[in-house]
Scaffold this motif. Structure first.
Motif, PDB file in Angstrom:
ATOM      1  N   ASP A  62      12.304  13.197  -9.503  1.00 17.58           N
ATOM      2  CA  ASP A  62      11.650  12.522 -10.622  1.00 17.58           C
ATOM      3  C   ASP A  62      11.268  11.117 -10.154  1.00 17.58           C
ATOM      4  O   ASP A  62      12.138  10.343  -9.753  1.00 17.58           O
ATOM      5  CB  ASP A  62      12.597  12.436 -11.812  1.00 17.58           C
ATOM      6  N   PRO A  63       9.974  10.791 -10.160  1.00 16.92           N
ATOM      7  CA  PRO A  63       9.575   9.428  -9.784  1.00 16.92           C
ATOM      8  C   PRO A  63      10.211   8.405 -10.719  1.00 16.92           C
ATOM      9  O   PRO A  63      10.327   8.630 -11.931  1.00 16.92           O
ATOM     10  CB  PRO A  63       8.053   9.451  -9.939  1.00 16.92           C
ATOM     11  N   LEU A  64      10.624   7.290 -10.146  1.00 14.15           N
ATOM     12  CA  LEU A  64      11.207   6.197 -10.926  1.00 14.15           C
ATOM     13  C   LEU A  64      10.276   4.999 -10.858  1.00 14.15           C
ATOM     14  O   LEU A  64       9.706   4.693  -9.814  1.00 14.15           O
ATOM     15  CB  LEU A  64      12.585   5.809 -10.372  1.00 14.15           C
ATOM     16  N   VAL A  65      10.110   4.321 -11.982  1.00 13.78           N
ATOM     17  CA  VAL A  65       9.207   3.175 -12.063  1.00 13.78           C
ATOM     18  C   VAL A  65       9.937   2.033 -12.749  1.00 13.78           C
ATOM     19  O   VAL A  65      10.789   2.248 -13.620  1.00 13.78           O
ATOM     20  CB  VAL A  65       7.913   3.557 -12.830  1.00 13.78           C
ATOM     21  N   LYS A  66       9.626   0.801 -12.350  1.00 12.64           N
ATOM     22  CA  LYS A  66      10.275  -0.379 -12.939  1.00 12.64           C
ATOM     23  C   LYS A  66       9.584  -0.697 -14.265  1.00 12.64           C
ATOM     24  O   LYS A  66       8.663  -1.514 -14.339  1.00 12.64           O
ATOM     25  CB  LYS A  66      10.187  -1.560 -11.980  1.00 12.64           C
ATOM     26  N   LEU A  67      10.049  -0.023 -15.309  1.00 13.46           N
ATOM     27  CA  LEU A  67       9.407  -0.068 -16.622  1.00 13.46           C
ATOM     28  C   LEU A  67      10.401  -0.590 -17.649  1.00 13.46           C
ATOM     29  O   LEU A  67      11.412   0.056 -17.934  1.00 13.46           O
ATOM     30  CB  LEU A  67       8.929   1.344 -16.991  1.00 13.46           C
ATOM     31  N   SER A 120      13.161   6.762 -15.258  1.00 15.62           N
ATOM     32  CA  SER A 120      12.393   7.995 -15.044  1.00 15.62           C
ATOM     33  C   SER A 120      10.973   7.847 -15.561  1.00 15.62           C
ATOM     34  O   SER A 120      10.754   7.540 -16.732  1.00 15.62           O
ATOM     35  CB  SER A 120      13.088   9.159 -15.754  1.00 15.62           C
ATOM     36  N   LEU A 121      10.008   8.106 -14.683  1.00 18.86           N
ATOM     37  CA  LEU A 121       8.602   8.054 -15.084  1.00 18.86           C
ATOM     38  C   LEU A 121       8.265   9.207 -16.021  1.00 18.86           C
ATOM     39  O   LEU A 121       7.547   9.034 -17.010  1.00 18.86           O
ATOM     40  CB  LEU A 121       7.709   8.108 -13.839  1.00 18.86           C
ATOM     41  N   PHE A 156       1.676   3.114  -9.366  1.00 19.87           N
ATOM     42  CA  PHE A 156       2.222   2.437  -8.187  1.00 19.87           C
ATOM     43  C   PHE A 156       1.726   0.991  -8.127  1.00 19.87           C
ATOM     44  O   PHE A 156       2.501   0.062  -7.876  1.00 19.87           O
ATOM     45  CB  PHE A 156       1.803   3.198  -6.923  1.00 19.87           C
ATOM     46  N   GLU A 157       0.423   0.803  -8.357  1.00 17.55           N
ATOM     47  CA  GLU A 157      -0.174  -0.537  -8.313  1.00 17.55           C
ATOM     48  C   GLU A 157       0.361  -1.418  -9.436  1.00 17.55           C
ATOM     49  O   GLU A 157       0.747  -2.578  -9.228  1.00 17.55           O
ATOM     50  CB  GLU A 157      -1.698  -0.425  -8.444  1.00 17.55           C
ATOM     51  N   ARG A 158       0.381  -0.874 -10.643  1.00 18.71           N
ATOM     52  CA  ARG A 158       0.717  -1.658 -11.833  1.00 18.71           C
ATOM     53  C   ARG A 158       2.156  -2.148 -11.824  1.00 18.71           C
ATOM     54  O   ARG A 158       2.447  -3.267 -12.231  1.00 18.71           O
ATOM     55  CB  ARG A 158       0.454  -0.813 -13.084  1.00 18.71           C
ATOM     56  N   TYR A 159       3.065  -1.297 -11.330  1.00 18.48           N
ATOM     57  CA  TYR A 159       4.488  -1.633 -11.414  1.00 18.48           C
ATOM     58  C   TYR A 159       5.122  -1.970 -10.067  1.00 18.48           C
ATOM     59  O   TYR A 159       6.332  -2.068  -9.960  1.00 18.48           O
ATOM     60  CB  TYR A 159       5.250  -0.494 -12.095  1.00 18.48           C
ATOM     61  N   GLY A 160       4.288  -2.139  -9.072  1.00 18.60           N
ATOM     62  CA  GLY A 160       4.801  -2.632  -7.800  1.00 18.60           C
ATOM     63  C   GLY A 160       5.635  -1.645  -7.020  1.00 18.60           C
ATOM     64  O   GLY A 160       6.569  -2.036  -6.313  1.00 18.60           O
ATOM     65  N   GLY A 161       5.308  -0.364  -7.135  1.00 18.14           N
ATOM     66  CA  GLY A 161       5.995   0.617  -6.306  1.00 18.14           C
ATOM     67  C   GLY A 161       6.715   1.682  -7.111  1.00 18.14           C
ATOM     68  O   GLY A 161       6.747   1.671  -8.344  1.00 18.14           O
TER      69      GLY A 161
END
Length: 252
Positions: A62-67, A120-121, A156-161
């Protein structure tokens, strides 16, 4: 006897560029492995999720994003991953197919995961994103947003990875990768690949500067072709008008 027509230097330059530019474009497309057979928009909206050297029991990543919870795209819980499974119907002796949810809830470890701000994205991003398994058990991340920016590369761009979690069938987190490294490859569909602690985002497309170069050259080619057409028309008119005037004088 045919008269020699003198071409203006600017016409010669434009004509030369009209010949050179397509060759330059073709050369760059070969050099940068541009493949027009892949639908880049589709592969960015439906990137495949793959893993190697994963902890035992891993069913998907599961991709993880800094949200953060204050982000406009944050959702408390969206929906669990879905797996395509055969379904027998009373009306058909053959097999039908349906999506079935995995046993992942808002109380599962993957839904409650907060690793250095990463969540979790697929469970917390809106518009809706879902992990889906097809009949061959291949796994995809499906973006349901209607906007072109609703895709894995823009996230990826919006949240820096990105990072990724190894998850079992009940939503238990078995491990988390390091931050993703992004690479561009025009010959492959967009894919997120976890391998042990490493994570690679393969984007089908070109880096921004390469895409800008190809766009600029393409626009310049059309402009130059139009300019060449105008210049040739002017030359023809300059050739014809004196002849018409001369004929009119003689007839008069």
């Amino acid at each position: 006897m045919l008269k020699r027509v003198r071409l203006a230097p600017v016409t010669i330059v434009v004509a030369a560029l009209v010949v050179v530019l397509p060759l330059a474009l073709a050369g760059l497309r070969v050099l940068w492995n541009v493949d027009d057979n892949l639908d880049r928009t589709e592969t960015l909206h439906y990137p495949e999720l793959k893993f190697n050297n994963a902890p035992e029991g891993t069913v998907y990543i599961d991709p993880l994003v800094k949200l953060g919870e204050s982000d406009e795209h944050y959702a408390y819980f969206t929906s669990p991953p879905q797996m395509l499974v055969p379904r027998h119907t009373e009306y058909d002796a053959g097999e039908d197919w349906e999506f079935q949810y995995l046993n992942v809830t808002e109380e599962s470890e993957i839904a409650r995961l907060r690793r250095d701000g990463f969540v979790s994205l697929s469970l917390h991003y809106a518009p809706h994103v879902n992990v889906q398994f097809n009949a061959d058990k291949d796994t995809y991340l499906v973006f349901y947003g209607a906007e072109a920016t609703d895709n894995i590369n823009e996230v990826f761009e919006r949240y820096g990875g990105l990072r990724a979690a190894y998850v079992d069938e009940n939503g238990k987190v078995l491990g988390v990768t390091d931050r993703a490294v992004r690479v561009y490859d025009n010959t492959l569909p967009s894919t997120l690949i976890a391998d042990g602690s490493t994570l690679t985002l393969v984007v089908n497309g070109l880096p921004a500067w390469q895409a800008a170069v190809l766009s600029a050259l393409t626009i310049a080619e059309f402009v130059l072709i139009a300019a060449l057409g105008v210049l040739l028309l002017i030359l023809i008119m300059r050739k014809l008008l004196p002849e018409q005037e001369k004929r009119f004088t003689v007839d008069s």
